[in-house]
Each structure stands twice: as C-alpha cells, then as structure tokens.
Design a protein around this motif. Sequence first.
Motif, mmCIF file in Angstrom:
data_model
loop_
_atom_site.group_PDB
_atom_site.id
_atom_site.type_symbol
_atom_site.label_atom_id
_atom_site.label_comp_id
_atom_site.label_asym_id
_atom_site.label_seq_id
_atom_site.Cartn_x
_atom_site.Cartn_y
_atom_site.Cartn_z
ATOM 1 N N ASP A 1 0.820 -1.208 0.000
ATOM 2 C CA ASP A 1 0.000 0.000 0.000
ATOM 3 C C ASP A 1 0.854 1.258 0.000
ATOM 4 O O ASP A 1 0.781 2.068 -0.903
ATOM 5 C CB ASP A 1 -0.934 0.014 1.212
ATOM 6 N N LYS A 2 1.640 1.474 1.022
ATOM 7 C CA LYS A 2 2.457 2.678 1.142
ATOM 8 C C LYS A 2 3.886 2.277 1.486
ATOM 9 O O LYS A 2 4.112 1.342 2.240
ATOM 10 C CB LYS A 2 1.923 3.587 2.263
ATOM 11 N N VAL A 3 4.832 3.047 0.939
ATOM 12 C CA VAL A 3 6.242 2.837 1.250
ATOM 13 C C VAL A 3 6.759 4.135 1.840
ATOM 14 O O VAL A 3 6.497 5.215 1.322
ATOM 15 C CB VAL A 3 7.041 2.465 -0.020
ATOM 16 N N SER A 4 7.502 4.011 2.920
ATOM 17 C CA SER A 4 7.986 5.217 3.593
ATOM 18 C C SER A 4 9.053 5.919 2.750
ATOM 19 O O SER A 4 9.682 5.321 1.881
ATOM 20 C CB SER A 4 8.561 4.852 4.961
ATOM 21 N N LEU A 5 9.255 7.184 3.037
ATOM 22 C CA LEU A 5 10.222 8.000 2.300
ATOM 23 C C LEU A 5 11.652 7.464 2.414
ATOM 24 O O LEU A 5 12.357 7.375 1.408
ATOM 25 C CB LEU A 5 10.139 9.457 2.762
ATOM 26 N N PRO A 6 12.127 7.076 3.611
ATOM 27 C CA PRO A 6 13.493 6.528 3.683
ATOM 28 C C PRO A 6 13.661 5.258 2.845
ATOM 29 O O PRO A 6 14.704 5.061 2.225
ATOM 30 C CB PRO A 6 13.696 6.226 5.167
ATOM 31 N N LYS A 7 12.623 4.412 2.790
ATOM 32 C CA LYS A 7 12.729 3.196 1.985
ATOM 33 C C LYS A 7 12.777 3.534 0.500
ATOM 34 O O LYS A 7 13.495 2.896 -0.273
ATOM 35 C CB LYS A 7 11.554 2.261 2.272
ATOM 36 N N LYS A 8 12.016 4.549 0.092
ATOM 37 C CA LYS A 8 12.057 4.985 -1.305
ATOM 38 C C LYS A 8 13.447 5.518 -1.652
ATOM 39 O O LYS A 8 13.980 5.238 -2.721
ATOM 40 C CB LYS A 8 11.023 6.080 -1.557
ATOM 41 N N LEU A 9 14.036 6.282 -0.728
ATOM 42 C CA LEU A 9 15.358 6.850 -0.960
ATOM 43 C C LEU A 9 16.412 5.753 -1.065
ATOM 44 O O LEU A 9 17.268 5.784 -1.955
ATOM 45 C CB LEU A 9 15.711 7.832 0.163
ATOM 46 N N VAL A 10 16.351 4.764 -0.187
ATOM 47 C CA VAL A 10 17.308 3.660 -0.225
ATOM 48 C C VAL A 10 17.172 2.880 -1.526
ATOM 49 O O VAL A 10 18.164 2.527 -2.168
ATOM 50 C CB VAL A 10 17.109 2.739 1.004
ATOM 51 N N ARG A 11 15.929 2.627 -1.945
ATOM 52 C CA ARG A 11 15.705 1.905 -3.200
ATOM 53 C C ARG A 11 16.258 2.701 -4.376
ATOM 54 O O ARG A 11 16.894 2.141 -5.272
ATOM 55 C CB ARG A 11 14.218 1.649 -3.398
ATOM 56 N N PHE A 12 16.017 4.008 -4.381
ATOM 57 C CA PHE A 12 16.531 4.854 -5.453
ATOM 58 C C PHE A 12 18.048 4.787 -5.518
ATOM 59 O O PHE A 12 18.636 4.640 -6.594
ATOM 60 C CB PHE A 12 16.060 6.297 -5.250
ATOM 61 N N ARG B 1 20.033 2.430 -4.435
ATOM 62 C CA ARG B 1 20.452 1.103 -4.903
ATOM 63 C C ARG B 1 20.338 1.003 -6.414
ATOM 64 O O ARG B 1 21.208 0.434 -7.076
ATOM 65 C CB ARG B 1 19.590 0.017 -4.253
ATOM 66 N N GLU B 2 19.270 1.552 -6.966
ATOM 67 C CA GLU B 2 19.093 1.516 -8.416
ATOM 68 C C GLU B 2 20.133 2.374 -9.122
ATOM 69 O O GLU B 2 20.615 2.023 -10.194
ATOM 70 C CB GLU B 2 17.682 1.956 -8.788
ATOM 71 N N VAL B 3 20.500 3.502 -8.514
ATOM 72 C CA VAL B 3 21.547 4.356 -9.090
ATOM 73 C C VAL B 3 22.867 3.607 -9.130
ATOM 74 O O VAL B 3 23.570 3.597 -10.148
ATOM 75 C CB VAL B 3 21.681 5.671 -8.285
ATOM 76 N N VAL B 4 23.218 2.946 -8.035
ATOM 77 C CA VAL B 4 24.469 2.184 -7.985
ATOM 78 C C VAL B 4 24.438 1.057 -9.012
ATOM 79 O O VAL B 4 25.429 0.808 -9.720
ATOM 80 C CB VAL B 4 24.715 1.640 -6.559
ATOM 81 N N ALA B 5 23.301 0.382 -9.141
ATOM 82 C CA ALA B 5 23.190 -0.704 -10.120
ATOM 83 C C ALA B 5 23.376 -0.181 -11.539
ATOM 84 O O ALA B 5 24.030 -0.830 -12.369
ATOM 85 C CB ALA B 5 21.829 -1.392 -9.983
ATOM 86 N N GLU B 6 22.813 0.983 -11.843
ATOM 87 C CA GLU B 6 22.976 1.563 -13.179
ATOM 88 C C GLU B 6 24.417 2.001 -13.418
ATOM 89 O O GLU B 6 24.945 1.854 -14.516
ATOM 90 C CB GLU B 6 22.025 2.748 -13.378
ATOM 91 N N LEU B 7 25.070 2.550 -12.385
ATOM 92 C CA LEU B 7 26.462 2.983 -12.554
ATOM 93 C C LEU B 7 27.396 1.801 -12.783
ATOM 94 O O LEU B 7 28.433 1.944 -13.426
ATOM 95 C CB LEU B 7 26.916 3.796 -11.335
ATOM 96 N N ARG B 8 27.038 0.637 -12.267
ATOM 97 C CA ARG B 8 27.853 -0.549 -12.531
ATOM 98 C C ARG B 8 27.770 -0.980 -13.985
ATOM 99 O O ARG B 8 28.676 -1.630 -14.492
ATOM 100 C CB ARG B 8 27.405 -1.703 -11.633
ATOM 101 N N LYS B 9 26.688 -0.630 -14.667
ATOM 102 C CA LYS B 9 26.518 -1.000 -16.068
ATOM 103 C C LYS B 9 27.281 -0.078 -17.014
ATOM 104 O O LYS B 9 27.476 -0.406 -18.178
ATOM 105 C CB LYS B 9 25.032 -0.946 -16.453
ATOM 106 N N VAL B 10 27.706 1.082 -16.522
ATOM 107 C CA VAL B 10 28.374 2.067 -17.366
ATOM 108 C C VAL B 10 29.748 1.555 -17.779
ATOM 109 O O VAL B 10 30.488 1.001 -16.971
ATOM 110 C CB VAL B 10 28.517 3.416 -16.625
#
Length: 127
Positions: free
Chosen positions: A62-73, A75-84
């Motif tokens: 239903d709802k995801v807290s702001l800190p969890k959204k930030l952590v997920r974001f 993690r996704e940034v780091v995953a994308e930077l590994r592909k560079v």
Amino acid sequence: MAAGPERAAGELEDTGVAEEREASGSGQERPSTAADRRGRRSGPAPTGDKGRATAVRDGRPDKVSLPKKLVRFLREVVAELRKVIWPSRKQLVTYTIVVLVFVSFMVALVWVLDLVFAQGVMLLFGT
C-alpha cells in the motif's frame, strides 16, 4: 504499369506468381495489424478474468515510507552505474582534446563573425 502486350516479361512473371498465391491460398498471409506482426492477437481480450484485479496490483504494498524509497533509489543508481562502460585514461584525454579544439574553433569563428558584422554596421550607419 502498362497494360496488355506492352508489359515486360518480368512484370508478367511477377504478377502471375502473385495471382497464383492469392488464388491458391497457399501463400503466407501478411498480418493486418502491428499486433499481429508481433505475434499478439488483435482480437478482444479473454473474458475469463474480467472483474478481478491484476496480480501486480494484488501483490503491491500500500504505502512505502520515504526513507525506503530513498534507499531503493540509491540502490538503483548504484546498479545503473555498474553497467556504465567507463572510458580509459587514453580515451578520456583524447575526448577532452577533441572537445577543447572544437570549442576553441567555434569561439574563434564567432569572434571573427562578430568583428566582421561590427565593421559592416559601422560602415553602414557611420560613427
């Protein structure tokens, strides 16, 4: 296309083959829609599951807290930077030199054009 005896021999053969395929029905039919060309049916959706929520919506939290959204974001940034694919030092130096030469050329070109137009305006309108 020309009609009658003026047709070229190649045109007669091409139309004859196409007519034979259409008449016999053995030729492969061309899909009429983009969905058919991609292998999807263009007809109506199946009616067996109507009225139910999709599985994705059923399992969604239903709802995801702001800190969890930030952590997920992050993690996704780091995953994308590994592909560079990072450039090597030699490539980086080469690209930097190319950019600096191009920018220097453009600055010189604009400076010369500005000088020419300024002289033209001074001649046209006087001092």
